[in-house]
Scaffold this motif. Structure first.
Motif, short mmCIF file in Angstrom:
data_model
loop_
_atom_site.label_atom_id
_atom_site.label_comp_id
_atom_site.label_asym_id
_atom_site.label_seq_id
_atom_site.Cartn_x
_atom_site.Cartn_y
_atom_site.Cartn_z
N TYR A 1 39.96 36.28 48.59
CA TYR A 1 40.14 35.35 47.48
C TYR A 1 39.55 35.92 46.20
CZ TYR A 1 40.96 31.65 50.95
OH TYR A 1 41.45 30.90 51.98
N ALA A 2 40.19 35.64 45.08
CA ALA A 2 39.61 36.02 43.79
C ALA A 2 40.33 35.26 42.68
CB ALA A 2 39.72 37.52 43.55
N ASP A 3 39.66 35.16 41.56
CA ASP A 3 40.28 34.55 40.39
C ASP A 3 39.78 35.28 39.15
OD1 ASP A 3 37.89 32.92 39.18
OD2 ASP A 3 37.92 32.43 41.32
N ALA A 4 40.49 35.08 38.06
CA ALA A 4 40.12 35.75 36.81
C ALA A 4 40.59 34.92 35.63
CB ALA A 4 40.74 37.15 36.74
N LEU A 5 39.75 34.85 34.61
CA LEU A 5 40.15 34.39 33.29
C LEU A 5 40.43 35.63 32.46
CD1 LEU A 5 37.64 31.49 32.60
CD2 LEU A 5 40.11 31.30 32.98
N SER A 6 41.57 35.66 31.80
CA SER A 6 41.99 36.85 31.07
C SER A 6 42.29 36.50 29.62
CB SER A 6 43.23 37.45 31.74
OG SER A 6 43.69 38.58 31.05
N THR B 1 45.10 34.13 23.19
CA THR B 1 45.67 33.68 24.47
C THR B 1 44.62 33.73 25.58
OG1 THR B 1 47.87 34.48 23.86
CG2 THR B 1 47.44 34.23 26.21
N LEU B 2 44.71 32.75 26.47
CA LEU B 2 43.86 32.77 27.66
C LEU B 2 44.70 32.43 28.88
CD1 LEU B 2 40.95 33.07 28.78
CD2 LEU B 2 40.72 30.59 28.55
N ALA B 3 44.69 33.32 29.87
CA ALA B 3 45.41 33.10 31.13
C ALA B 3 44.40 32.95 32.26
CB ALA B 3 46.35 34.27 31.42
N ARG B 4 44.78 32.14 33.23
CA ARG B 4 43.96 31.94 34.42
C ARG B 4 44.79 32.33 35.64
NH1 ARG B 4 41.59 26.17 34.77
NH2 ARG B 4 43.80 25.64 34.77
N VAL B 5 44.19 33.16 36.51
CA VAL B 5 44.89 33.66 37.70
C VAL B 5 44.00 33.44 38.91
CG1 VAL B 5 45.80 35.72 38.85
CG2 VAL B 5 46.14 35.41 36.38
N LYS C 1 52.88 28.85 35.62
CA LYS C 1 52.79 27.88 34.53
C LYS C 1 52.60 28.65 33.22
CE LYS C 1 51.15 24.00 37.25
NZ LYS C 1 50.16 22.91 37.35
N THR C 2 53.65 29.34 32.84
CA THR C 2 53.64 30.16 31.63
C THR C 2 55.01 30.07 30.98
OG1 THR C 2 51.99 31.72 32.47
CG2 THR C 2 53.47 32.55 30.81
N GLY D 1 52.45 39.32 50.43
CA GLY D 1 51.85 38.22 51.18
C GLY D 1 50.75 37.53 50.40
N LEU D 2 51.01 37.30 49.11
CA LEU D 2 50.01 36.69 48.23
C LEU D 2 50.33 35.23 47.96
CD1 LEU D 2 49.85 39.41 45.41
CD2 LEU D 2 48.48 39.31 47.52
N THR D 3 49.32 34.39 47.97
CA THR D 3 49.40 33.11 47.29
C THR D 3 48.87 33.38 45.89
OG1 THR D 3 49.07 31.85 49.31
CG2 THR D 3 48.58 30.74 47.24
N LEU D 4 49.71 33.21 44.89
CA LEU D 4 49.39 33.66 43.54
C LEU D 4 49.65 32.54 42.54
CD1 LEU D 4 48.64 36.03 41.65
CD2 LEU D 4 51.06 36.72 41.71
N HIS D 5 48.61 32.16 41.81
CA HIS D 5 48.72 31.13 40.77
C HIS D 5 48.45 31.79 39.42
CE1 HIS D 5 48.44 27.40 43.41
NE2 HIS D 5 48.32 28.43 44.25
N ILE D 6 49.40 31.62 38.49
CA ILE D 6 49.27 32.20 37.15
C ILE D 6 49.55 31.09 36.14
CG2 ILE D 6 50.13 33.93 35.54
CD1 ILE D 6 51.19 35.49 38.01
N GLU D 7 48.59 30.88 35.24
CA GLU D 7 48.73 29.82 34.26
C GLU D 7 48.22 30.31 32.91
OE1 GLU D 7 47.43 25.14 33.70
OE2 GLU D 7 46.34 26.39 35.14
N THR D 8 49.03 30.11 31.88
CA THR D 8 48.57 30.36 30.52
C THR D 8 47.97 29.06 29.99
OG1 THR D 8 50.28 32.02 30.17
CG2 THR D 8 49.23 31.12 28.21
N LEU D 9 46.68 29.08 29.72
CA LEU D 9 46.00 27.88 29.25
C LEU D 9 46.36 27.60 27.79
CD1 LEU D 9 42.52 28.44 30.92
CD2 LEU D 9 44.45 27.10 31.75
N TYR D 10 46.46 28.66 26.99
CA TYR D 10 46.93 28.52 25.62
C TYR D 10 47.25 29.91 25.09
CZ TYR D 10 41.83 29.09 25.14
OH TYR D 10 40.54 29.50 25.28
#
Length: 195
Positions: free
Chosen positions: A91-96, A101-105, A118-119, A146-155
């Motif tokens: 598991y891992a996550d990142a704010l980019s 712009t800010l993306a959350r993965v 969500k982009t 084989g990834l569960t991958l969530h990508i969201e642009t916050l703004y």
């Protein structure tokens, strides 16, 4: 060594991919789509996964097969290099951030492919790349890796920054999720005993 080479041949594309999960972020990328090359370079550099990607596709039709099949081949190479996934953090996550712009993965190397995207883009192209293909690339990558991958642009407002923040966020999350955790270096990170 956690490396793999995948060759994928169809009537639409010819692709050769080599990855080294324990690399330094070195890359040699050529897909025929300049902006896509730039994003894959970011993915390699910030994940520290060495990548060699050579794609020849039917770009005289459009970019769909080139981008999709590159994602499928790259994901398959990552999955092969991970093997049984012993010792990985999983598991891992990142704010980019990328300027405004800010993306959350978030990623789970679960063996259960899923993409939440969500982009949005306000333009149809970046350089010569169709922006609708970014989602499709990540769907293809998640499917075969084989990834569960969530990508969201916050703004964010600049389309180049939005795309780059997403790719860099995925890279940083993949880097951590693929790393070997020294506290469980020989264990598969699942109560099921397999991933």
């Amino acid at each position: 060594m956690r490396t793999a080479t995948i060759s994928r041949r169809t009537s639409e594309t010819s692709i050769d991919v080599t990855v080294d999960l324990d690399g330094t972020g070195a890359y040699a990328i050529s897909t025929g789509v300049g902006f896509f090359d730039h994003m894959l370079e970011q993915l390699s550099r910030h994940s520290l996964i060495d990548m060699q990607v050579k794609t020849v596709g039917d770009l005289h039709i459009d970019q769909h097969h080139t981008v999709e099949d590159t994602g499928l081949a790259l994901g398959a190479a990552i999955a092969q290099a991970l093997g049984e996934k012993r010792g990985i953090r999983r598991y891992a996550d990142a704010l980019s951030p990328m300027d405004e712009t800010l993306a959350r993965v978030a990623v789970d190397i679960s063996g259960r492919p899923w993409l939440v995207w969500k982009t949005e883009f306000s333009t149809k192209k970046l350089g010569e790349m169709d922006t609708e293909m970014f989602e499709h690339f990540f769907h293809s990558l998640a499917q075969t890796a084989g990834l569960t991958l969530h990508i969201e642009t916050l703004y964010g407002s600049n389309n180049h920054h939005i795309a780059e923040a997403c790719f860099k966020g995925v890279a940083r999350a993949l880097r951590e999720a693929c790393e070997i955790d020294p506290r469980k270096a020989d264990a598969i990170p699942s109560t099921k005993g397999s991933l």
